[in-house]
Design a protein around this motif. Sequence first.
Motif, PDB file in Angstrom:
ATOM      1  N   UNK A  98      19.296 -26.234  69.144  1.00  0.00           N
ATOM      2  CA  UNK A  98      18.657 -26.106  70.467  1.00  0.00           C
ATOM      3  C   UNK A  98      18.561 -24.639  70.877  1.00  0.00           C
ATOM      4  N   UNK A  99      19.671 -23.916  70.713  1.00  0.00           N
ATOM      5  CA  UNK A  99      19.683 -22.494  71.080  1.00  0.00           C
ATOM      6  C   UNK A  99      18.734 -21.670  70.217  1.00  0.00           C
ATOM      7  N   UNK A 100      18.592 -22.061  68.963  1.00  0.00           N
ATOM      8  CA  UNK A 100      17.691 -21.342  68.066  1.00  0.00           C
ATOM      9  C   UNK A 100      16.246 -21.433  68.551  1.00  0.00           C
ATOM     10  N   UNK A 101      15.920 -22.526  69.213  1.00  0.00           N
ATOM     11  CA  UNK A 101      14.588 -22.672  69.807  1.00  0.00           C
ATOM     12  C   UNK A 101      14.554 -22.030  71.193  1.00  0.00           C
ATOM     13  N   UNK A 102      15.469 -22.470  72.056  1.00  0.00           N
ATOM     14  CA  UNK A 102      15.400 -22.081  73.467  1.00  0.00           C
ATOM     15  C   UNK A 102      15.638 -20.587  73.692  1.00  0.00           C
ATOM     16  N   UNK A 103      16.688 -20.036  73.092  1.00  0.00           N
ATOM     17  CA  UNK A 103      17.007 -18.630  73.334  1.00  0.00           C
ATOM     18  C   UNK A 103      15.942 -17.693  72.780  1.00  0.00           C
ATOM     19  N   UNK A 104      15.412 -18.014  71.602  1.00  0.00           N
ATOM     20  CA  UNK A 104      14.353 -17.179  71.045  1.00  0.00           C
ATOM     21  C   UNK A 104      13.082 -17.292  71.886  1.00  0.00           C
ATOM     22  N   UNK A 105      12.778 -18.508  72.351  1.00  0.00           N
ATOM     23  CA  UNK A 105      11.587 -18.694  73.186  1.00  0.00           C
ATOM     24  C   UNK A 105      11.734 -17.952  74.515  1.00  0.00           C
ATOM     25  N   UNK A 106      12.893 -18.096  75.165  1.00  0.00           N
ATOM     26  CA  UNK A 106      13.080 -17.470  76.478  1.00  0.00           C
ATOM     27  C   UNK A 106      13.141 -15.946  76.385  1.00  0.00           C
ATOM     28  N   UNK A 107      13.575 -15.406  75.245  1.00  0.00           N
ATOM     29  CA  UNK A 107      13.683 -13.950  75.098  1.00  0.00           C
ATOM     30  C   UNK A 107      12.424 -13.286  74.546  1.00  0.00           C
ATOM     31  N   UNK A 108      11.691 -14.009  73.680  1.00  0.00           N
ATOM     32  CA  UNK A 108      10.604 -13.348  72.955  1.00  0.00           C
ATOM     33  C   UNK A 108       9.205 -13.856  73.288  1.00  0.00           C
ATOM     34  N   UNK A 109       9.088 -15.018  73.927  1.00  0.00           N
ATOM     35  CA  UNK A 109       7.760 -15.590  74.171  1.00  0.00           C
ATOM     36  C   UNK A 109       6.957 -14.709  75.119  1.00  0.00           C
ATOM     37  N   UNK A 110       5.701 -14.515  74.762  1.00  0.00           N
ATOM     38  CA  UNK A 110       4.796 -13.735  75.596  1.00  0.00           C
ATOM     39  C   UNK A 110       4.022 -14.698  76.490  1.00  0.00           C
ATOM     40  N   UNK A 111       3.979 -14.401  77.755  1.00  0.00           N
ATOM     41  CA  UNK A 111       3.343 -15.291  78.730  1.00  0.00           C
ATOM     42  C   UNK A 111       1.891 -15.566  78.363  1.00  0.00           C
ATOM     43  N   UNK A 112       1.551 -16.844  78.271  1.00  0.00           N
ATOM     44  CA  UNK A 112       0.174 -17.242  78.032  1.00  0.00           C
ATOM     45  C   UNK A 112      -0.253 -17.270  76.574  1.00  0.00           C
ATOM     46  N   UNK A 113       0.521 -16.662  75.667  1.00  0.00           N
ATOM     47  CA  UNK A 113       0.086 -16.626  74.266  1.00  0.00           C
ATOM     48  C   UNK A 113       0.992 -17.433  73.341  1.00  0.00           C
ATOM     49  N   UNK A 114       2.276 -17.514  73.648  1.00  0.00           N
ATOM     50  CA  UNK A 114       3.215 -18.254  72.794  1.00  0.00           C
ATOM     51  C   UNK A 114       3.549 -19.605  73.416  1.00  0.00           C
ATOM     52  N   UNK A 115       3.607 -20.626  72.560  1.00  0.00           N
ATOM     53  CA  UNK A 115       4.067 -21.934  73.011  1.00  0.00           C
ATOM     54  C   UNK A 115       5.437 -22.195  72.407  1.00  0.00           C
ATOM     55  N   UNK A 116       6.188 -23.076  73.058  1.00  0.00           N
ATOM     56  CA  UNK A 116       7.536 -23.367  72.566  1.00  0.00           C
ATOM     57  C   UNK A 116       7.496 -24.043  71.199  1.00  0.00           C
ATOM     58  N   UNK A 117       6.391 -24.729  70.892  1.00  0.00           N
ATOM     59  CA  UNK A 117       6.279 -25.417  69.601  1.00  0.00           C
ATOM     60  C   UNK A 117       6.346 -24.449  68.421  1.00  0.00           C
ATOM     61  N   UNK A 118       5.839 -23.229  68.611  1.00  0.00           N
ATOM     62  CA  UNK A 118       5.874 -22.256  67.519  1.00  0.00           C
ATOM     63  C   UNK A 118       7.297 -21.828  67.186  1.00  0.00           C
ATOM     64  N   UNK A 119       8.224 -22.025  68.110  1.00  0.00           N
ATOM     65  CA  UNK A 119       9.625 -21.663  67.875  1.00  0.00           C
ATOM     66  C   UNK A 119      10.429 -22.799  67.245  1.00  0.00           C
ATOM     67  N   UNK A 120       9.782 -23.933  67.020  1.00  0.00           N
ATOM     68  CA  UNK A 120      10.447 -25.058  66.370  1.00  0.00           C
ATOM     69  C   UNK A 120      10.404 -24.961  64.849  1.00  0.00           C
ATOM     70  N   UNK A 121       9.499 -24.158  64.294  1.00  0.00           N
ATOM     71  CA  UNK A 121       9.307 -24.110  62.844  1.00  0.00           C
ATOM     72  C   UNK A 121      10.576 -23.710  62.096  1.00  0.00           C
TER      73      UNK A 121
END
Length: 200
Positions: A98-121
């Motif tokens: 969970x943290x591998x998805x959530x923490x990376x998404x919350x720290x690195x996702x760019x607004x409007x361009x990244x979706x959380x699904x891309x961090x599930x791979x």
Amino acid sequence: MTLRKWFHLFWTTLVLGMLASTLIGLILQFSDRDFTVIGVSAVGFNVANMILGGATISVLSQMGFFAYLIVRFIMMGLIRSKTVWDMLQLAVVIVVLFDLVYLRYSNFAKAGSDTILSYFLMPVILLGISIGVSYWKMKMTNKIAFIPTLFFMVAVTVCEAVPALKLDNTASNWFMLAPLLVCNAWQILILHKILENKKS
């Protein structure tokens, strides 16, 4: 565990780490022109650094493996119930994924361009490989080896890969994760053969 057996484990893991990092490094270098090791794009120089990087990663993997064995020994002395210990390990695996998805998404996702699904791979690939290694270990030993192997392959591998996971760079993540997965899988799968105790 004799000194000769430990030397065998050390050198085979070292060689596997160097081979895995060189292979993944070359794949990344030829598929991603921006990928370089220590900022130098010369292939020969990079191969030497990939080998050294793989050696370093394999030593990190071995330290994590022996740390896991010590922690496991202590926890099995403290927690007498195998069921409770297994449930605790599964809970840690779930939290780590969970943290591998959530923490990376919350720290690195760019607004409007990244979706959380891309961090599930990455977590899905890591979990798939870990389940495969755990099943293989279970087939070679016994069914109680599945959960400890899964815990080691997921939780310990992610802890070892934290330096690369702190970077917002997929190539760097895989350059560290791939050799760690190879080294960790090798160590956990070969352990019972080195100790010559097939059912432990």
